[in-house]
Design a protein around this motif. Structure first.
Motif, mmCIF file in Angstrom:
data_model
loop_
_atom_site.group_PDB
_atom_site.id
_atom_site.type_symbol
_atom_site.label_atom_id
_atom_site.label_comp_id
_atom_site.label_asym_id
_atom_site.label_seq_id
_atom_site.Cartn_x
_atom_site.Cartn_y
_atom_site.Cartn_z
ATOM 1 N N LEU A 186 13.249 7.813 -8.377
ATOM 2 C CA LEU A 186 13.407 6.362 -8.432
ATOM 3 C C LEU A 186 14.854 5.924 -8.258
ATOM 4 N N ASN A 187 15.797 6.827 -8.501
ATOM 5 C CA ASN A 187 17.205 6.496 -8.345
ATOM 6 C C ASN A 187 17.772 6.934 -6.994
ATOM 7 N N CYS A 188 16.899 7.438 -6.137
ATOM 8 C CA CYS A 188 17.299 7.860 -4.799
ATOM 9 C C CYS A 188 17.320 6.655 -3.863
ATOM 10 N N ASP A 189 18.390 6.497 -3.108
ATOM 11 C CA ASP A 189 18.516 5.351 -2.198
ATOM 12 C C ASP A 189 17.385 5.313 -1.182
ATOM 13 N N GLN A 190 16.963 6.482 -0.702
ATOM 14 C CA GLN A 190 15.871 6.538 0.265
ATOM 15 C C GLN A 190 14.596 5.935 -0.304
ATOM 16 N N VAL A 191 14.336 6.214 -1.563
ATOM 17 C CA VAL A 191 13.136 5.683 -2.208
ATOM 18 C C VAL A 191 13.248 4.174 -2.357
ATOM 19 N N LYS A 192 14.381 3.714 -2.834
ATOM 20 C CA LYS A 192 14.586 2.280 -3.045
ATOM 21 C C LYS A 192 14.422 1.486 -1.755
ATOM 22 N N GLU A 193 14.823 2.083 -0.651
ATOM 23 C CA GLU A 193 14.742 1.403 0.643
ATOM 24 C C GLU A 193 13.322 1.357 1.196
ATOM 25 N N ASN A 194 12.451 2.207 0.678
ATOM 26 C CA ASN A 194 11.125 2.349 1.284
ATOM 27 C C ASN A 194 9.975 2.009 0.349
ATOM 28 N N MET A 195 10.253 1.219 -0.670
ATOM 29 C CA MET A 195 9.207 0.770 -1.572
ATOM 30 C C MET A 195 9.157 -0.757 -1.599
ATOM 31 N N PRO A 196 7.987 -1.328 -1.848
ATOM 32 C CA PRO A 196 7.880 -2.788 -1.942
ATOM 33 C C PRO A 196 8.497 -3.296 -3.241
ATOM 34 N N SER A 219 0.822 -1.213 0.000
ATOM 35 C CA SER A 219 0.000 0.000 0.000
ATOM 36 C C SER A 219 0.854 1.260 0.000
ATOM 37 N N PRO A 220 0.613 2.187 -0.934
ATOM 38 C CA PRO A 220 1.345 3.459 -0.913
ATOM 39 C C PRO A 220 1.170 4.210 0.403
ATOM 40 N N ALA A 221 -0.036 4.174 0.965
ATOM 41 C CA ALA A 221 -0.299 4.896 2.215
ATOM 42 C C ALA A 221 0.498 4.293 3.369
ATOM 43 N N SER A 222 0.546 2.978 3.444
ATOM 44 C CA SER A 222 1.334 2.326 4.494
ATOM 45 C C SER A 222 2.806 2.646 4.342
ATOM 46 N N ARG A 223 3.294 2.622 3.113
ATOM 47 C CA ARG A 223 4.711 2.870 2.855
ATOM 48 C C ARG A 223 5.113 4.296 3.208
ATOM 49 N N ARG A 224 4.200 5.231 3.024
ATOM 50 C CA ARG A 224 4.475 6.604 3.452
ATOM 51 C C ARG A 224 4.828 6.643 4.941
ATOM 52 N N VAL A 225 3.992 5.987 5.722
ATOM 53 C CA VAL A 225 4.166 6.016 7.177
ATOM 54 C C VAL A 225 5.460 5.303 7.576
ATOM 55 N N GLU A 226 5.722 4.153 6.966
ATOM 56 C CA GLU A 226 6.966 3.445 7.277
ATOM 57 C C GLU A 226 8.180 4.306 6.952
ATOM 58 N N TRP A 227 8.121 5.018 5.856
ATOM 59 C CA TRP A 227 9.212 5.898 5.446
ATOM 60 C C TRP A 227 9.455 6.964 6.513
ATOM 61 N N ALA A 228 8.367 7.571 6.993
ATOM 62 C CA ALA A 228 8.493 8.604 8.029
ATOM 63 C C ALA A 228 9.094 8.030 9.308
ATOM 64 N N LEU A 229 8.662 6.842 9.690
ATOM 65 C CA LEU A 229 9.209 6.207 10.897
ATOM 66 C C LEU A 229 10.707 5.935 10.751
ATOM 67 N N LYS A 230 11.112 5.521 9.566
ATOM 68 C CA LYS A 230 12.525 5.232 9.336
ATOM 69 C C LYS A 230 13.364 6.506 9.332
ATOM 70 N N ILE A 231 12.829 7.587 8.766
ATOM 71 C CA ILE A 231 13.543 8.866 8.794
ATOM 72 C C ILE A 231 13.838 9.272 10.238
ATOM 73 N N LYS A 232 12.865 9.038 11.113
ATOM 74 C CA LYS A 232 13.014 9.417 12.515
ATOM 75 C C LYS A 232 13.770 8.370 13.335
ATOM 76 N N GLY A 233 14.018 7.217 12.728
ATOM 77 C CA GLY A 233 14.720 6.169 13.460
ATOM 78 C C GLY A 233 13.879 5.500 14.533
ATOM 79 N N VAL A 234 12.576 5.433 14.299
ATOM 80 C CA VAL A 234 11.653 4.863 15.286
ATOM 81 C C VAL A 234 11.506 3.360 15.050
#
Length: 221
Positions: A190-200, A12-27
């Motif tokens: 799509l070539n950003c490492d942050q994106v690659k790490e946070n997509m299914p 889910s794109p919506a779920s992945r958004r939230v996971e991305w935010a949690l990872k940015i914060k290191g939660v």
């Protein structure tokens, strides 16, 4: 464990958004995969209004709606800022995230799945909203400037999912001729490492959408 749980779906794109935010914060968090055909009692109790994912549980307290959750995460947890600090810039970021959810995503999704004469009309509407995004991205690397921010996270559907659905359905909406700024942003995205790490998995999603296309083709005539 920090007392954080996320009710969501891997693809889910919506779920992945939230996971991305949690990872940015290191939660640290526990991800609980939901089955929308058989919703858990926890989901129904945590989001009784919409009964949908994602839902963040923080020390037992539920927060629903992905953009609302991201703002909560940004305010509550230490770490890099997700939204801009300046009040005006924050308001602009919220505006574009709302535009993506309420105008862009529905129009693009409809155009990708409709057929015949209806599809031609739906494509026109999708082109209009994509042109708005294209204009906004003129002379910008990302929506927030030089780095990925709140709006780019909110734009994960048009940045990642849309190309997969295009391939599955055979419907092409986005071309560099029509939307050069948007395509330039998407290539960087799509070539950003942050994106690659946070997509299914792209292969997983492509298989899922191809199966949907096949189901439609084999449906009632």
């Amino acid at each position: 464990m920090s007392g954080v749980k996320l009710l969501g779906i891997n693809g889910s794109p919506a779920s992945r958004r939230v996971e991305w935010a949690l990872k940015i914060k290191g939660v640290e968090y526990e991800f609980i995969e939901e089955d929308l055909q058989n919703k858990s009692q926890l989901l129904l109790e945590s989001n009784p209004v919409y009964k949908k994912i994602p839902v963040l549980l923080h020390n037992g307290k539920p927060i629903a709606e992905s953009l609302v959750i991201i703002e909560y995460i940004d305010e509550v947890f230490e770490g890099p800022c997700i939204l801009p600090k300046d009040p005006y810039d924050r308001a602009i970021a919220r505006f574009w995230a709302k535009f993506l959810d309420e105008k862009c995503l529905p129009a693009v999704w409809k155009a990708l799945w409709s057929q015949g004469e209806e599809q031609e009309e739906d494509k026109k509407e999708a082109y209009e909203v994509l042109k708005v995004l294209d204009n906004e991205l003129k002379d910008k690397k990302f929506f927030g400037g030089d780095g990925i921010g709140f709006v780019d996270i909110a734009a994960n559907f048009v940045g990642f999912w849309i190309g997969i659905v295009e391939e599955a359905t055979g419907v092409v909406l986005v071309t560099s001729e029509k939307f050069p700024n948007f395509c330039a942003w998407r290539n960087k995205y799509l070539n950003c490492d942050q994106v690659k790490e946070n997509m299914p998995s792209r292969e997983m999603l492509l298989g899922y959408f191809k199966s949907r296309v096949q189901a439609v083709a084999n449906g009632p005539k």
